[in-house]
Scaffold this active site. Structure first.
Site, mmCIF file in Angstrom:
data_model
loop_
_atom_site.group_PDB
_atom_site.id
_atom_site.type_symbol
_atom_site.label_atom_id
_atom_site.label_comp_id
_atom_site.label_asym_id
_atom_site.label_seq_id
_atom_site.Cartn_x
_atom_site.Cartn_y
_atom_site.Cartn_z
ATOM 1 N N GLU A 71 0.835 -1.208 0.000
ATOM 2 C CA GLU A 71 0.000 0.000 0.000
ATOM 3 C C GLU A 71 0.868 1.256 0.000
ATOM 4 O O GLU A 71 0.573 2.229 -0.702
ATOM 5 C CB GLU A 71 -0.926 -0.006 1.208
ATOM 6 C CG GLU A 71 -1.976 1.066 1.174
ATOM 7 C CD GLU A 71 -2.955 0.900 0.031
ATOM 8 O OE1 GLU A 71 -3.086 1.858 -0.763
ATOM 9 O OE2 GLU A 71 -3.580 -0.161 -0.075
ATOM 10 N N GLU A 87 -2.602 16.201 -16.185
ATOM 11 C CA GLU A 87 -3.283 15.744 -17.393
ATOM 12 C C GLU A 87 -3.238 14.215 -17.491
ATOM 13 O O GLU A 87 -2.305 13.573 -17.009
ATOM 14 C CB GLU A 87 -2.666 16.372 -18.652
ATOM 15 C CG GLU A 87 -1.262 15.910 -18.986
ATOM 16 C CD GLU A 87 -0.177 16.601 -18.173
ATOM 17 O OE1 GLU A 87 0.963 16.129 -18.233
ATOM 18 O OE2 GLU A 87 -0.458 17.593 -17.477
#
Length: 131
Positions: A71, A87
Site C-alpha cells: 500500500e 493531465e
C-alpha cells in the site's frame, strides 16, 4: 559539489527518521492504509490463535505487513505520477492501475495463506462439520 553521505549510526538514524516520516504520511494521506492498519488489532491476535507453529505465525503476520508495504509503495507511485502532471496520460493510468493491482494481489495472497493455514490446522473441517 556532491553532498557528503552519512555513514554508520548517523545514516541509520536518518534512514529511520525518513522511514517513519513515510509511514506518517501514509497514515495521514491514505485512507486505505488507515483501514488496513485498523484491521491489525483483529488479525494479529487471530494469527496467534490460528498458528500452530512459529513458521505459520510468521507467514500470517508477514502477509499483513506486506499488505501495508505494498500500500505504501502504491501510494508512493501514485504521488510521483500525480506530481508529474495533472493531465491524463495512458502510461500514468497504467502505472497507477498496476500499483493498485499489486496491492490487490497481495490482499489475495494474504487470504489464501490464512485459508491454507486454517485448512492445514483442521479449522476448516470444524467449520464444515458444523454446517
Amino acid at each position: 559539489m556532491q553532498p557528503i553521505k552519512q555513514t554508520g549510526l548517523k545514516r541509520f538514524y536518518y534512514a529511520t527518521k525518513y522511514s517513519l516520516q513515510g509511514i506518517r504520511a501514509a497514515w495521514r494521506e491514505e485512507p486505505a492504509f488507515r483501514y488496513e492498519v485498523a484491521a491489525l488489532p483483529i488479525v494479529i491476535p487471530a494469527a496467534f490463535w490460528l498458528a500452530e507453529s512459529g513458521l505459520q505465525l510468521a507467514l500470517l503476520i508477514s502477509c499483513c505487513i506486506f499488505v501495508l508495504t505494498f500500500e505504501i509503495v502504491n501510494s508512493a507511485l501514485e504521488a510521483v505520477v500525480d506530481r508529474w502532471g495533472p493531465e491524463y496520460h495512458e502510461l500514468a493510468g497504467r502505472a497507477k492501475d498496476m500499483g493498485s493491482a499489486a496491492v490487490f494481489m497481495m490482499l489475495n495472497m494474504t487470504w489464501i495463506v490464512w485459508a491454507c493455514v486454517a485448512w492445514d490446522n483442521g479449522y476448516l473441517d470444524v467449520i464444515r462439520a458444523s454446517l
